[in-house]
Design an enzyme around this catalytic site. Sequence first.
Site, PDB file in Angstrom:
ATOM      1  CE1 TYR A 150      -4.070   1.656  -0.207  1.00 55.91           C
ATOM      2  CE2 TYR A 150      -3.510   2.718   1.861  1.00 55.91           C
ATOM      3  CZ  TYR A 150      -4.327   2.607   0.768  1.00 55.91           C
ATOM      4  OH  TYR A 150      -5.403   3.445   0.630  1.00 55.91           O
ATOM      5  CE  LYS A 170      -7.263   6.445   0.527  1.00 51.61           C
ATOM      6  NZ  LYS A 170      -8.486   7.082   0.001  1.00 51.61           N
TER       7      LYS A 170
END
Length: 258
Positions: free
Chosen positions: A159, A166
Amino acid sequence: MNINNQFLAGKKGLIVGIANEHSIAYGCAKSLREAGAELAITYLNAKAEKYVRPLADQVDARLVMPLDVEEPGQMQALFAAITEQWGQLDFVIHSIAFCPMDDLHGRVTDCSLPGFQQAMRVSCYSFIELARHAEPLMKNGGTLLTMSYHGADKVVENYNIMGPVKAALESTTRYMAHELGAKGIRVHAVSPGPLKTRAASGIAHFDALIDDATQRAPQHRLVDIEDVGATCTFLVSDGARSLTGQTIYVDGGCNIMA
């Protein structure tokens, strides 16, 4: 459409992030429309328009307009049209994210400054911009929702830089919930489990991530865009009037597992 289920009748909202029928934002649009909400829909550019317009027609969207958050003036034009069409807004769903591929596939340690800035600009700061434009139209309160992922809180293999991005988005959500709460504006991050969307396809070894989530989740299944849409519909409703500033996981319980 069952008239008895129109518990969002009269509510008007903006949905940003539909790319195709597999988009999380489209799952939200379908659920919100079924509950009676009126919708404004955006598309990224002319190439995307041919895919988004038929979907906007399916949910009876009152406005369908372009929005590239990196293009000066487009957000202002969008909110001018919303003001003219409705003069109010009850909810906004922000479901966009972007990172240049080289930075997304590389180590956080090696992320370029331009790549980091663009990822933050599109994925996080645009939510702030939407909130700022929506605030004066939410005269009777409202709901602002954005999409996050478990990688904001824990390290998720591959990720990479989107994890810190995020995390910033979730923190932004909490601060805006604090600042806007007195006006009756609620702010949440919704954190779905891995979904087979176009955006997710850019993550390296995504199929392995899907398999791992399915095995680890207590429900042993993947969530889908309808699950996310149902959750967002509840959060927009008066039934969620006492909730704000939360990260709401819609992942079959995967986030609770070690």
